[in-house]
Motif scaffolding. Sequence first.
Motif, PDB file in Angstrom:
ATOM      1  N   SER A 383       0.822  -1.204   0.000  1.00 36.72           N
ATOM      2  CA  SER A 383       0.000   0.000   0.000  1.00 36.72           C
ATOM      3  C   SER A 383       0.859   1.258   0.000  1.00 36.72           C
ATOM      4  CB  SER A 383      -0.924  -0.013   1.230  1.00 36.72           C
ATOM      5  OG  SER A 383      -1.665   1.169   1.324  1.00 36.72           O
ATOM      6  N   SER A 414      -6.421  -4.651  -3.831  1.00 37.94           N
ATOM      7  CA  SER A 414      -6.806  -3.278  -4.141  1.00 37.94           C
ATOM      8  C   SER A 414      -5.588  -2.443  -4.536  1.00 37.94           C
ATOM      9  CB  SER A 414      -7.502  -2.656  -2.924  1.00 37.94           C
ATOM     10  OG  SER A 414      -7.799  -1.304  -3.156  1.00 37.94           O
ATOM     11  N   SER A 415      -4.517  -2.518  -3.732  1.00 40.23           N
ATOM     12  CA  SER A 415      -3.314  -1.739  -4.048  1.00 40.23           C
ATOM     13  C   SER A 415      -2.651  -2.232  -5.329  1.00 40.23           C
ATOM     14  CB  SER A 415      -2.328  -1.808  -2.880  1.00 40.23           C
ATOM     15  OG  SER A 415      -2.861  -1.216  -1.723  1.00 40.23           O
ATOM     16  N   SER A 418      -4.773  -1.235  -8.380  1.00 41.36           N
ATOM     17  CA  SER A 418      -4.692   0.218  -8.585  1.00 41.36           C
ATOM     18  C   SER A 418      -3.357   0.599  -9.207  1.00 41.36           C
ATOM     19  CB  SER A 418      -4.884   0.947  -7.255  1.00 41.36           C
ATOM     20  OG  SER A 418      -6.167   0.675  -6.705  1.00 41.36           O
ATOM     21  N   CYS A 446     -13.288  -3.663  -1.789  1.00 38.52           N
ATOM     22  CA  CYS A 446     -12.021  -3.026  -2.185  1.00 38.52           C
ATOM     23  C   CYS A 446     -11.505  -3.561  -3.518  1.00 38.52           C
ATOM     24  CB  CYS A 446     -10.968  -3.233  -1.090  1.00 38.52           C
ATOM     25  SG  CYS A 446     -11.294  -2.297   0.413  1.00 38.52           S
ATOM     26  N   THR A 447     -11.515  -4.899  -3.665  1.00 39.21           N
ATOM     27  CA  THR A 447     -11.023  -5.499  -4.907  1.00 39.21           C
ATOM     28  C   THR A 447     -11.923  -5.137  -6.079  1.00 39.21           C
ATOM     29  OG1 THR A 447     -10.085  -7.355  -3.670  1.00 39.21           O
ATOM     30  CG2 THR A 447     -10.383  -7.659  -6.030  1.00 39.21           C
ATOM     31  N   ASN A 449     -13.861  -2.504  -6.485  1.00 35.05           N
ATOM     32  CA  ASN A 449     -13.665  -1.101  -6.861  1.00 35.05           C
ATOM     33  C   ASN A 449     -12.369  -0.912  -7.646  1.00 35.05           C
ATOM     34  OD1 ASN A 449     -16.001  -0.558  -5.467  1.00 35.05           O
ATOM     35  ND2 ASN A 449     -14.987   0.313  -3.687  1.00 35.05           N
ATOM     36  N   ALA A 450     -11.309  -1.607  -7.205  1.00 33.66           N
ATOM     37  CA  ALA A 450     -10.027  -1.500  -7.913  1.00 33.66           C
ATOM     38  C   ALA A 450     -10.120  -2.102  -9.312  1.00 33.66           C
ATOM     39  CB  ALA A 450      -8.933  -2.199  -7.105  1.00 33.66           C
ATOM     40  N   ASN A 453     -11.833   0.405 -11.590  1.00 36.24           N
ATOM     41  CA  ASN A 453     -10.889   1.482 -11.901  1.00 36.24           C
ATOM     42  C   ASN A 453      -9.824   1.018 -12.892  1.00 36.24           C
ATOM     43  OD1 ASN A 453      -9.662   4.081 -11.516  1.00 36.24           O
ATOM     44  ND2 ASN A 453      -8.159   3.098 -10.205  1.00 36.24           N
ATOM     45  N   MET A 454      -9.299  -0.199 -12.676  1.00 38.00           N
ATOM     46  CA  MET A 454      -8.234  -0.712 -13.537  1.00 38.00           C
ATOM     47  C   MET A 454      -8.728  -0.900 -14.975  1.00 38.00           C
ATOM     48  SD  MET A 454      -6.845  -3.646 -15.123  1.00 38.00           S
ATOM     49  CE  MET A 454      -7.632  -5.052 -14.332  1.00 38.00           C
ATOM     50  N   SER A 481     -16.407   5.038  -9.218  1.00 35.87           N
ATOM     51  CA  SER A 481     -15.455   4.453 -10.166  1.00 35.87           C
ATOM     52  C   SER A 481     -16.125   4.180 -11.503  1.00 35.87           C
ATOM     53  CB  SER A 481     -14.872   3.158  -9.589  1.00 35.87           C
ATOM     54  OG  SER A 481     -14.172   3.393  -8.393  1.00 35.87           O
TER      55      SER A 481
END
Length: 696
Positions: A383, A414-415, A418, A446-447, A449-450, A453-454, A481
């Motif tokens: 992170s 998530s990190s 991202s 979290c996953t 949402n990432a 975004n990805m 997102s």
Amino acid sequence: MAALHAKVPPAPRLLSSPPTHGPPSGRPNAASPGSTAAAKSRAQPPDVVLDCKRLDRLMKSGRLADALDLFDRMPRKTVVAWTSAISGCTRNGRPDAAVAMFAGMLESGVAPNDFACNAALAACVGTGALALGEQVHSLAVRAGFAGDAWIGSCLIELYSKCGSLLAAKDVFRQMESPDVVGYTSLVSALCRNGEFEQAVEVLGQMMMQGLQPNEHTMTSMLAACPRVLGEQIHGYMLKTMGLQSVYASSALIDFYSRNYDFDLAKTVFENLDCKNVVSWCSMMLLYIRDGRLEDAFRVFIGMISEGVDPNEFAFSIALGACESISLGRQLHCSAIKRNLLTDIRVSNDLLSMYGRNGLVEELEAVLDSIENPDLVSWTAALSANFQNGFSEKAVQLLSKMHSEGFTLNDYAFSSGLSSCADLALLDQGRQFHCLALKLGCDSKICTGNALINMYSKCGQIESARLAFDVMHCHDVTSWNSLIHGFAHHGDANLAMEAFTEMCASGGKPDESTFLGVLVGCNHAGLIKEGEMFFRLMIDQCGITPTRSHYACMIDMLGRNGRFVEALHMIEKMPFEPDALMWKTLLASCKLHGNLEIGKLAAEKLMELSERDSATYVLMSNIYAMREEWQDAGRVRRRMDEMGVKKDAGWSWIEVKNEAHAFVARDMTHPDSASIYQILGELVDVMQDTDDVHMQI
């Protein structure tokens, strides 16, 4: 030893018919298994008794590796030695190894006693191994330990923490004569599962049996009870026990701070005559919960000034409250002097502290110094690298975590995802997506949402929508997102549809939601819709527009040639316009060739940031569009005089999960020679093609 690294067996083979032990008539005052060694010294050789005592001391001092080395070298392993090793592994944060060790004891033919069963149950609690705990329960019943109060208390804790409250109640009913510990275990189990009325009833039954609840009974209720019940418990404790017990006072401080009554919590603390490290830590947590990090750190300094030696928990809390890198480094040095870096919690909080302050090199040094980094260690490092712009390193860390056998969690994915989004590593992101799918993390918040975004940033908006649809629930970040993804792909209609869908599902749009819709309207040239959403944000949702919202509206008006309205909005803003707003207006002036307002925007930009290359380039281009070449040249000369250079644009491609970055006239790439050779050949081909077209 092998048991330390062994995986917890799902159902280890227990003794088919263990030797029968008589029910324990009493229990020594010390809870440690090593305390029985003296009683058995007549039956055991002196060297065995001595080894058991040494083993117990090593475990209690936290020297787990030395203790296990001694255990491996013991020529004869008695039940006392096994029990010391099992309980020691649990005490030192390795309940998984303790569970495997208990199975090894049974396989070696050593019959467990009541202490060994207690130690095994404590290990099962630590790992959440309900199935193995049930087998230990069965073994205890066959061995005649089922009615023992201490065994019963351990079983109640096991079943309640594993979500089987009915089984915990059954264990209590089968206890021959439950004592204060047994009642306290049941009260704690009921409170832990939210059954406060039943907990009060059990407390009444306990007192009717002539047993007075002690501070542990009352504090177990304070750990989770509602405000009214907690205040009644506080009153009872004042009447019957006083409040000079550090243990009880610490629980009250925590109770009041959880309920945001910080004044009462502080009063309880100040009335303590003797404060230990637990009470000081409770006060630190109180201030952290109230967002007063500086006050929390002052409490830590006050604790040291009062002569109280901080332990690993105090250092962990202090590091979490530390906002100054200089103080953080002092804490690091102090932790080294006190030999506290062997505690994984302190090391993990050091990682977080350095990460918050952007010191990634120091973070990597701490990570490398941890002998056995856990999942929290890796996730903190991952992170921190992502948040500080080291996306490539974050991707490498996630891959390394997986290769070393760690089961990645929601935060690690998530990190990592991202970071893939920032680098546009679509193939690598897809591989992480597959791994998340296998581990069941793809539908978590979290996953998920990432992933949205990805895929959005990598140009795969349909895949982003699919990632959104498979999520079981959505928070505001999920919707934002998706809306931002549609907006940046120029599909304002889908962005507005997602906004409507969000509101219909009960979601509450925030600043970022409206910004995404405004960006979509801006890209699509839907100025009426953009103005409507801007008014909706202010009038109906009560959201105060930020600089980003105003910049988007100014850009929207400027792109449509409505410069008077754009200037009027700048004048009416509740804050001074920044460089972004004037730059946005200047770009619109270039688009429409508006020299007059362009000069105004450029002058304002020069006042705010005279070394911004975009200002000079945009203004020069406006003059060039109007064929005012002298003024264009004058702007370029001033740019040279100021030493301002336009930053070269970078581009990159992903080949075999590795990002290759390029810039004009760059020779740093290891394959530069072959790249420029191919580029030259392509230029020749293009020139030949142009010649053919010209001849035609």
